[in-house]
Design a protein around this motif. Structure first.
Motif, PDB file in Angstrom:
ATOM      1  N   ARG A 198       0.835  -1.215   0.000  1.00  0.00           N
ATOM      2  CA  ARG A 198       0.000   0.000   0.000  1.00  0.00           C
ATOM      3  C   ARG A 198       0.864   1.257   0.000  1.00  0.00           C
ATOM      4  NH1 ARG A 198      -2.817   0.627   4.749  1.00  0.00           N
ATOM      5  NH2 ARG A 198      -2.578  -1.546   5.361  1.00  0.00           N
ATOM      6  N   LEU A 199       1.953   1.219   0.795  1.00  0.00           N
ATOM      7  CA  LEU A 199       2.847   2.380   0.832  1.00  0.00           C
ATOM      8  C   LEU A 199       3.431   2.624  -0.562  1.00  0.00           C
ATOM      9  CD1 LEU A 199       4.273   4.512   2.650  1.00  0.00           C
ATOM     10  CD2 LEU A 199       6.187   2.919   2.793  1.00  0.00           C
TER      11      LEU A 199
ATOM     12  N   ALA B 252      -0.645   3.714   5.489  1.00  0.00           N
ATOM     13  CA  ALA B 252       0.191   2.529   5.250  1.00  0.00           C
ATOM     14  C   ALA B 252       1.454   2.595   6.111  1.00  0.00           C
ATOM     15  CB  ALA B 252       0.558   2.446   3.772  1.00  0.00           C
ATOM     16  N   LYS B 253       2.039   3.795   6.230  1.00  0.00           N
ATOM     17  CA  LYS B 253       3.266   3.964   7.016  1.00  0.00           C
ATOM     18  C   LYS B 253       2.995   3.629   8.489  1.00  0.00           C
ATOM     19  CE  LYS B 253       7.004   7.327   7.227  1.00  0.00           C
ATOM     20  NZ  LYS B 253       7.025   7.848   8.591  1.00  0.00           N
ATOM     21  N   THR B 254       1.854   4.108   8.993  1.00  0.00           N
ATOM     22  CA  THR B 254       1.486   3.817  10.383  1.00  0.00           C
ATOM     23  C   THR B 254       1.287   2.311  10.571  1.00  0.00           C
ATOM     24  OG1 THR B 254       0.389   5.945  10.467  1.00  0.00           O
ATOM     25  CG2 THR B 254      -0.213   4.385  12.192  1.00  0.00           C
ATOM     26  N   ASP B 255       0.668   1.662   9.587  1.00  0.00           N
ATOM     27  CA  ASP B 255       0.450   0.205   9.683  1.00  0.00           C
ATOM     28  C   ASP B 255       1.778  -0.546   9.663  1.00  0.00           C
ATOM     29  OD1 ASP B 255      -2.268   0.500   9.873  1.00  0.00           O
ATOM     30  OD2 ASP B 255      -2.655   0.131   7.737  1.00  0.00           O
ATOM     31  N   ILE B 256       2.728  -0.071   8.848  1.00  0.00           N
ATOM     32  CA  ILE B 256       4.049  -0.721   8.821  1.00  0.00           C
ATOM     33  C   ILE B 256       4.713  -0.586  10.190  1.00  0.00           C
ATOM     34  CG2 ILE B 256       6.373  -0.588   7.844  1.00  0.00           C
ATOM     35  CD1 ILE B 256       5.009   0.303   5.190  1.00  0.00           C
ATOM     36  N   GLU B 257       4.630   0.608  10.772  1.00  0.00           N
ATOM     37  CA  GLU B 257       5.271   0.832  12.081  1.00  0.00           C
ATOM     38  C   GLU B 257       4.651  -0.078  13.149  1.00  0.00           C
ATOM     39  OE1 GLU B 257       4.764   5.022  12.112  1.00  0.00           O
ATOM     40  OE2 GLU B 257       6.687   5.385  11.096  1.00  0.00           O
ATOM     41  N   ARG B 258       3.338  -0.237  13.090  1.00  0.00           N
ATOM     42  CA  ARG B 258       2.663  -1.130  14.064  1.00  0.00           C
ATOM     43  C   ARG B 258       3.168  -2.571  13.874  1.00  0.00           C
ATOM     44  NH1 ARG B 258      -1.449  -3.923  12.960  1.00  0.00           N
ATOM     45  NH2 ARG B 258      -2.096  -2.615  11.213  1.00  0.00           N
ATOM     46  N   ASN B 259       3.303  -2.992  12.617  1.00  0.00           N
ATOM     47  CA  ASN B 259       3.803  -4.348  12.360  1.00  0.00           C
ATOM     48  C   ASN B 259       5.265  -4.502  12.773  1.00  0.00           C
ATOM     49  OD1 ASN B 259       1.764  -6.182  11.113  1.00  0.00           O
ATOM     50  ND2 ASN B 259       1.453  -4.378   9.847  1.00  0.00           N
ATOM     51  N   LEU B 260       6.050  -3.434  12.597  1.00  0.00           N
ATOM     52  CA  LEU B 260       7.459  -3.514  13.015  1.00  0.00           C
ATOM     53  C   LEU B 260       7.571  -3.654  14.532  1.00  0.00           C
ATOM     54  CD1 LEU B 260       9.197  -0.967  10.592  1.00  0.00           C
ATOM     55  CD2 LEU B 260       9.374  -3.467  10.572  1.00  0.00           C
ATOM     56  N   ARG B 261       6.645  -3.020  15.253  1.00  0.00           N
ATOM     57  CA  ARG B 261       6.677  -3.179  16.725  1.00  0.00           C
ATOM     58  C   ARG B 261       6.385  -4.635  17.110  1.00  0.00           C
ATOM     59  NH1 ARG B 261       4.377   1.978  16.432  1.00  0.00           N
ATOM     60  NH2 ARG B 261       2.241   1.238  16.779  1.00  0.00           N
TER      61      ARG B 261
END
Ligand SMILES: N[C@@H](CCC(=O)N[C@@H](CS)C(=O)NCC(=O)O)C(=O)O
Length: 205
Positions: free
Chosen positions: A111-112, A133-142
């Motif tokens: 998506r990003l 999408a960036k926020t979702d990636i950061e949540r997944n990275l956590r």
């Protein structure tokens, strides 16, 4: 035994490429020129009707979807090489991380890309959707950071093809300018993975 791998450098085929190199099985590489649209030509669509790489053809059986390929390669060649768990709970964990990588992390990365890359026509991009999408990636990275805390690799002390597949995605994030420094466990794990000889072969294309 015959393995034919259809790929493009620096693409969704990179996790598969890395897994194949780690396994050390003989395979034939066929480069597909995505820029010229070779993946949408009838000859390739006959192999993969989705018109995308990667594709693996194993003894005449076509396998598409990189996560399906990783699971198949792991089950077929990885167990005896100590690079994929035998059936059981550890196997379940391996499949969990592979599927999470494509369905959760990978979906947000896609998506990003589609909302921010200048390879996508401007009228199809949406800056707000790119931010989400960036926020979702950061949540997944956590989630990944927590899973790696106190561990050398995703399944414990030893490297597996799960690490190759997932760290190919985190490497890809770097190309987006994503800073992994705020994630110390991911950064240390990614450095361990990318120091492997197989990783250099992927970069070479
Ligand atoms: N879900 C698929 C995604 C494959 C995919 O999106 N491949 C891209 C390469 S980054 C592709 O071939 N794109 C060409 C196109 O869509 O025309 C997988 O994991 O294998």
């Amino acid at each position: 035994m015959s393995l034919v791998f259809y790929y493009a450098p620096m693409s969704s085929a990179s996790p598969t490429h890395w897994v194949l190199e780690e396994l050390g099985v003989p395979y034939e590489k066929v480069k597909i020129d995505l820029q010229s649209g070779e993946q949408k030509q009838p000859a390739f669509l006959k192999i993969n009707p989705n018109g995308k790489v990667p594709v693996l053809v194993h003894d005449g059986t076509v396998i598409f979807e990189s996560v399906a390929i990783a699971i198949h390669l792991g089950e077929t060649f990885g167990v005896e090489r100590g690079l994929f768990p035998a059936p059981g709970m550890s196997r379940a964990e391996a499949i969990k991380w592979l599927v999470w990588c494509n369905v959760s992390l990978g979906e947000a990365v896609s998506r990003l890309f589609h909302n921010t890359s200048d390879r996508i026509p401007a009228e199809l991009r949406n800056a707000k959707a790119g931010e989400v999408a960036k926020t979702d990636i950061e949540r997944n990275l956590r989630i990944l950071e927590e899973a790696l805390a106190g561990k050398s690799y995703l399944l414990g002390d030893s490297f597996s093809i799960v690490d190759a597949h997932v760290s190919a995605w985190t490497t890809y994030l770097g190309f987006f300018g994503f800073d992994l420094q705020p994630y110390p466990a991911i950064s240390a794990w990614a450095a361990r993975c990318s120091a492997r000889p197989a990783a250099a072969k992927i970069q070479a294309g």
